[in-house]
Design a protein around this motif. Structure first.
Motif, mmCIF file in Angstrom:
data_model
loop_
_atom_site.group_PDB
_atom_site.id
_atom_site.type_symbol
_atom_site.label_atom_id
_atom_site.label_comp_id
_atom_site.label_asym_id
_atom_site.label_seq_id
_atom_site.Cartn_x
_atom_site.Cartn_y
_atom_site.Cartn_z
ATOM 1 N N ALA A 588 -14.756 -3.575 4.660
ATOM 2 C CA ALA A 588 -14.880 -5.116 4.637
ATOM 3 C C ALA A 588 -14.341 -5.779 3.536
ATOM 4 O O ALA A 588 -14.370 -5.158 2.350
ATOM 5 C CB ALA A 588 -16.288 -4.969 4.622
ATOM 6 N N TYR A 589 -13.522 -6.738 3.797
ATOM 7 C CA TYR A 589 -12.806 -7.511 2.876
ATOM 8 C C TYR A 589 -13.302 -8.772 2.467
ATOM 9 O O TYR A 589 -13.778 -9.753 3.583
ATOM 10 C CB TYR A 589 -11.282 -7.799 3.282
ATOM 11 N N ALA A 590 -13.597 -9.158 1.215
ATOM 12 C CA ALA A 590 -14.006 -10.421 0.802
ATOM 13 C C ALA A 590 -12.928 -11.241 0.645
ATOM 14 O O ALA A 590 -11.823 -10.926 0.545
ATOM 15 C CB ALA A 590 -15.087 -10.277 -0.698
ATOM 16 N N ALA A 591 -13.449 -12.613 0.410
ATOM 17 C CA ALA A 591 -12.183 -13.592 0.169
ATOM 18 C C ALA A 591 -11.428 -13.215 -1.028
ATOM 19 O O ALA A 591 -10.395 -13.394 -1.362
ATOM 20 C CB ALA A 591 -12.689 -15.171 0.224
ATOM 21 N N SER A 592 -12.415 -12.743 -2.062
ATOM 22 C CA SER A 592 -11.750 -12.259 -3.344
ATOM 23 C C SER A 592 -10.854 -11.340 -3.306
ATOM 24 O O SER A 592 -9.825 -10.926 -4.257
ATOM 25 C CB SER A 592 -12.828 -12.004 -4.449
ATOM 26 N N GLY A 593 -10.765 -10.570 -2.247
ATOM 27 C CA GLY A 593 -9.964 -9.367 -2.274
ATOM 28 C C GLY A 593 -10.812 -8.073 -2.265
ATOM 29 O O GLY A 593 -10.298 -7.021 -2.136
ATOM 30 N N ALA A 594 -12.114 -8.272 -2.851
ATOM 31 C CA ALA A 594 -12.813 -7.229 -3.075
ATOM 32 C C ALA A 594 -13.006 -6.286 -1.655
ATOM 33 O O ALA A 594 -13.063 -7.065 -0.465
ATOM 34 C CB ALA A 594 -14.109 -7.582 -3.366
ATOM 35 N N VAL A 595 -13.217 -4.979 -1.785
ATOM 36 C CA VAL A 595 -13.237 -4.270 -0.547
ATOM 37 C C VAL A 595 -14.391 -3.406 -0.484
ATOM 38 O O VAL A 595 -14.965 -2.932 -1.566
ATOM 39 C CB VAL A 595 -12.027 -3.222 -0.401
ATOM 40 N N LEU A 596 -15.279 -3.189 0.565
ATOM 41 C CA LEU A 596 -16.259 -2.451 0.757
ATOM 42 C C LEU A 596 -15.895 -1.223 1.866
ATOM 43 O O LEU A 596 -15.507 -1.724 2.652
ATOM 44 C CB LEU A 596 -17.665 -3.121 1.031
ATOM 45 N N ASN A 597 -15.879 0.033 1.632
ATOM 46 C CA ASN A 597 -15.557 1.143 2.342
ATOM 47 C C ASN A 597 -17.030 1.665 3.132
ATOM 48 O O ASN A 597 -17.698 2.344 2.265
ATOM 49 C CB ASN A 597 -14.872 2.084 1.891
ATOM 50 N N TYR A 598 -17.145 1.511 4.210
ATOM 51 C CA TYR A 598 -18.440 2.042 4.952
ATOM 52 C C TYR A 598 -18.104 3.200 5.788
ATOM 53 O O TYR A 598 -17.147 2.904 6.791
ATOM 54 C CB TYR A 598 -19.343 1.117 5.552
#
Length: 735
Positions: A588-598
Motif C-alpha cells: 500500500a502506497y501513500a501520497a507521501s511515498g510511504a509504503v505498507l507491506n501486508y
C-alpha cells in the motif's frame, strides 16, 4: 602259446605246450605242459609212464603219471603233466626256454622223448626316472654360466632307467625351452651363449625309456646390467636436479649416482630419492652419472655393476634473473610509495642483497641498497611532494658473485587527491517521505572518470545501486529501493578520478514515516478455481492511494498480479496454485511515498480437482472435477555412445546429457454431467495448449491431446483421457 614235438620212440613221441599265464612288474608266470602222442600205435600200454616239465634252466625230475592207452592203429594225444614256473623279468624283452619229456619203462616201447620251445616275455615295467639332484647354477662371466648337478641313478638297471639329461633355458621371462641334450653320465654343463643385460632361467630333466622326469627347481642367473641409453639432467625446481633415463636396463636391484663439478674429471657420490630427484645438488655446473647394480643370483651370487651413463651439464649456481616488481600505479601527493618484488633465482639460492633504482620526475637517478632477504622498500612521503611520474626498477643477488638482471620499470604516477562531499542526505537524517534526494560535490583537476552510488540496509545487504554519468551530481531514490519503515541505511558514494586515484564517502540515515493503515483484503474463489482479491483502503490518514498485489509462489518466487490498483478495485489471479500453502503481498502506497507491506497467507482447496486454462490471459477454464488420476514421466535429452573398451570392460553405453528434458503426463477424469461434457468437448477442440494446474500445486504450460469415451450402460457418465507435454513457460496476459 608255444608248442613243439620231441623225438619219436617206436610208435610214440612227447610234445610240449608253454604260455604266459600272468605277469607282475618284475616277474612272469609260465605254464608248461608235457603231452604224449601215439603214432600208429599197435599195442595197449597203461603202466610205467612218467613225465617232466622244466623252464628257464630249472632242474625238474620225472614224475609218475600212471599209464597211457591207445587202440591199435590209433593216433591219440594225452596231457601227461602240467607245471607253473615264475621267472624274473630283465631290463629287456627275452625268450625263456622251456622243456618237457615223457618216459616209458617195462614194455615193448620203452624209451624217452623230449621236446623244447621258447616263450617271449616283456621287459620289467619302466618308470619315469628320478630328476637330477643337487642342481646348482653359478655365474662364470656375462657370456658363460656354469650348471652342475648329481645323477639319481636309483633303479638304473631296473624300473627307473636313466638315459640322459635335458637342459632347458628361458631368457627374459620366456618359458624355458631345450638348450642341450646330454648323456646319462653328464653332471655339468656350461652355457656359453649368454649376453650382458639379461635374465636366464635354467631347469633340468632326466629322460629314459620310462619317459621324462619332473623338472628340477628353476634357477635364475643375471648378467651385468647395460648402461642407460640416454641420461637427461633437468631442474624440476630452482633448488633441485632430476634425472630422466631412456633405455634403462631391465633388471636392477639398486642405482648408484655420482656428480662431477669439473667436467667429469672427478666424481663424488650424490643422493637421489626414488623419483631420481636430488634435493641438495652440488653448486656450479654439474654433470651426473648413474649405473645399475644387480645381484647375479645363483649358488655364489655377486653384485654386478653396470656401465655408467653420463648426463648433460646443468647449472646449479648462477646469477639471478630479473625479479618481478610491483608498485601502486598512482598515489596522492605527500604519500609514501612502497615497491615490492619477487626474486627470480634459477639456482634456488636465497636473496642476499637487492638494489632499487629510482628515476624521479625531474630525471634524477638514485640507487638504494637493501641488505639480506627483504623484498620491499619504501620511498618517504616527503619525496612525493609534487605531481609527476616516478620509475622504479630492482635487481637482486644470491650466492653467485654477480648481480642479477635489472627488472623492467614499475611506473608510479603522483597526483593531487580528489575531494568529494555528500550534501544530501545529511548525516543521521530521518527520511519521513519518499523520494530520497541524493546530491554530492566533487573536485579534481583531472576530472571524474567513473562514479557509483549504493544504499545498504543494517545487515550490509545492498538494496539499491546506480552508476550515474560523469557529470551527474544529484538524483532521487523512490520505492524501487524497497525501503522499510523505522530502519537504518548507509549511502555510499565512490568515484575514480582521471588520475586513477579513488575516493569513497558514506553517510548514514534512517526512515520513519506515517504508514497507511492495513487495507481490507477479501479473496473470492471464481469459476475454474481462479481468485478475485478485493482491496479496500482504510479511511484514515495517511490514506493509501495505490496498491500492488504480488503472489508469493510455493517455491518462494514472486509473480506481480497488478500494480497501481486503486482502493475498491479487484486483482484477478487466473492461475493460483491448488491445495498448497502460499501467500499474497499487498503493498500500500501513500501520497507521501510511504509504503505498507501486508502479507496474506492463502491455500486454495480444490478438493482434488484439476484445471486446464485457455486464452492469452488464461481467462477460460475447464475444471476437471471427478476422480482425477494422473502420472508423470520425464526423459533427459542427450546422446548415448558405445565405446570399444576392450575385453572384460563394461559393455553398457555412455550417456552425455545436453541439458534438455521432456516431461509428459497422462491424466484421466470422469465427467458426470451432460453440460460439462459439452463444455469440455467444445473447449478442448477450440485450443491446442493451455495452463495446467494439478492437484498438488504445480502449474505448467502444456500442449495436449485428449480422448473422450463413454459406456452406454453407464447413464450420463463420460471418461476423459488427457495426455500433456510440458512446454516453455509463458505468463498469461494480465492486462
Amino acid at each position: 602259446m608255444s608248442s613243439a614235438w620231441g623225438n619219436q620212440v617206436e610208435r610214440w613221441r612227447a610234445g610240449i605246450n608253454a604260455w604266459v599265464t600272468s605277469e607282475t612288474d618284475t616277474t612272469a608266470t609260465i605254464r608248461v605242459e608235457a603231452v604224449w602222442q601215439s603214432v600208429a600205435w599197435g599195442y595197449n600200454v597203461s603202466n610205467g609212464v612218467s613225465a617232466f616239465c622244466d623252464c628257464d634252466g630249472s632242474d625238474t625230475p620225472y614224475v609218475g603219471t600212471g599209464g597211457v592207452y591207445a587202440s591199435k592203429g590209433e593216433t591219440r594225444t594225452i596231457s601227461m603233466y602240467t607245471r607253473d614256473f615264475t621267472v624274473p623279468k630283465t631290463g629287456n624283452d627275452r625268450d625263456v626256454r622251456c622243456g618237457a619229456g615223457v618216459r616209458l619203462a617195462g614194455g615193448y616201447h620203452d624209451g624217452t622223448s623230449r621236446a623244447y620251445c621258447s616263450v617271449r616275455i616283456s621287459h620289467r615295467t619302466w618308470y619315469q626316472p628320478r630328476r637330477p639332484a643337487s642342481f646348482a647354477a653359478k655365474r662364470s662371466s656375462d657370456t658363460s654360466q656354469s650348471l652342475t648337478w648329481a645323477g639319481d641313478y636309483t633303479g638304473l638297471d631296473g624300473g627307473y632307467p636313466w638315459s640322459g639329461v635335458y637342459v632347458d633355458r628361458g631368457r627374459d621371462g620366456a618359458t624355458p625351452s631345450n638348450l642341450a641334450t646330454l648323456g646319462w653320465a653328464a653332471t655339468n654343463y656350461s652355457d656359453n651363449s649368454t649376453e650382458a643385460g639379461h635374465r636366464y632361467d635354467y631347469r633340468l630333466y632326466s629322460y629314459g625309456p620310462g619317459g621324462t622326469s619332473q623338472a628340477t627347481d628353476t634357477l635364475t642367473l643375471y648378467t651385468t646390467p647395460i648402461a642407460c641409453a640416454l641420461l637427461e639432467a633437468y631442474k624440476p625446481t630452482a633448488t633441485t636436479v632430476g634425472l630422466r633415463a631412456t633405455g634403462a636396463p631391465a633388471y636392477v636391484d639398486s642405482w648408484e649416482f655420482q656428480a662431477s663439478t669439473d667436467g667429469g674429471a672427478t666424481w663424488a657420490d650424490a643422493a637421489f630419492d626414488e623419483d631420481w630427484v636430488c634435493a641438495d645438488p652440488p653448486k656450479g655446473t654439474v654433470r651426473f652419472r648413474v649405473r645399475a647394480l644387480k645381484s647375479s643370483g645363483g649358488s655364489s651370487p655377486v653384485t654386478l655393476h653396470g656401465a655408467w651413463a653420463e648426463s648433460n651439464d646443468v647449472a646449479t649456481l648462477c646469477a639471478p634473473l630479473a625479479p618481478n616488481v610491483s608498485a601502486p600505479g598512482v598515489v596522492a601527493t605527500g604519500t609514501a610509495v612502497t615497491v615490492t618484488w619477487q626474486d627470480n633465482h634459477p639456482d634456488g639460492t636465497a636473496q642476499s642483497a637487492a638494489q632499487v633504482e629510482v628515476t624521479a620526475a625531474n630525471g634524477t637517478v638514485t640507487t638504494a641498497d637493501v641488505k639480506g632477504a627483504a623484498t620491499s622498500w619504501t620511498r618517504a612521503a616527503s619525496q612525493q611532494a609534487s605531481a609527476g611520474t616516478i620509475r622504479f626498477r630492482v635487481r637482486t643477488k644470491g650466492d653467485h658473485a654477480d648481480w642479477g638482471e635489472w627488472s623492467s620499470y614499475a611506473v608510479v604516477r603522483v597526483a593531487v587527491a580528489p575531494r568529494a562531499a555528500i550534501t544530501s542526505p545529511a548525516a543521521s537524517q530521518v527520511l519521513d517521505a519518499l523520494p530520497l534526494a541524493v546530491a554530492w560535490e566533487v573536485t579534481d583537476a583531472t576530472g571524474v572518470s567513473q562514479q557509483s552510488l549504493s544504499i545498504a540496509d543494517a545487515s550490509g545487504a545492498v538494496v539499491w545501486s546506480a552508476t550515474p554519468g560523469k557529470g551527474v551530481r544529484s538524483l532521487s531514490v523512490g520505492t524501487e529501493a524497497g525501503f522499510t519503515n523505522k530502519s537504518s541505511y548507509t549511502l555510499t558514494y565512490s568515484m575514480r578520478a582521471g588520475s586513477g586515484l579513488t575516493l569513497t564517502k558514506t553517510v548514514a540515515f534512517s526512515t520513519d514515516w506515517a504508514q497507511p493503515v492495513t487495507p481490507t483484503v477479501t479473496p473470492t474463489v471464481g469459476d475454474g478455481y481462479t481468485l478475485e482479491i478485493l482491496i479496500e483502503a482504510a479511511q484514515t490518514e495517511p490514506a493509501a492511494v495505490s496498491f500492488d498485489v504480488v503472489r508469493v509462489n510455493p517455491d518462494g518466487s514472486k509473480t506481480t498480479l497488478v500494480s497501481g490498483l486503486k482502493g475498491g478495485q479487484t486483482a484477478y489471479d487466473s492461475l493460483p496454485p491448488l491445495n498448497v500453502a502460499y501467500s499474497y503481498e499487498i503493498h500500500a502506497y501513500a501520497a507521501s511515498g510511504a509504503v505498507l507491506n501486508y502479507v496474506m497467507p492463502y491455500l486454495l482447496d480444490s478438493d482434488g480437482h484439476e484445471v486446464l486454462s485457455f486464452g492469452s490471459a488464461a481467462q477460460e477454464h475447464l475444471a476437471l472435477r471427478y476422480d482425477a488420476q494422473g502420472s508423470e514421466s520425464g526423459k533427459a535429452s542427450g546422446e548415448t555412445f558405445h565405446f570399444a573398451l576392450g575385453t572384460g570392460q563394461d559393455p553398457l553405453p555412455a550417456f552425455y546429457a545436453d541439458g534438455d528434458i521432456d516431461v509428459t503426463g497422462s491424466h484421466s477424469y470422469v465427467i458426470a454431467d451432460a453440460d460439462e461434457y459439452r463444455a469440455a468437448r467444445r473447449k478442448l477442440r477450440a485450443h491446442a495448449d493451455g495452463w495446467f494446474r494439478d492437484a498438488w500445486g504445480n502449474v505448467a504450460v502444456v500442449a495436449y491431446s485428449y480422448q473422450i469415451s463413454y459406456d452406454a450402460k453407464q447413464y450420463m457418465q463420460w471418461q476423459l483421457q488427457l495426455d500433456v507435454t510440458e512446454t516453455m513457460w509463458e505468463e498469461p496476459n494480465r492486462g
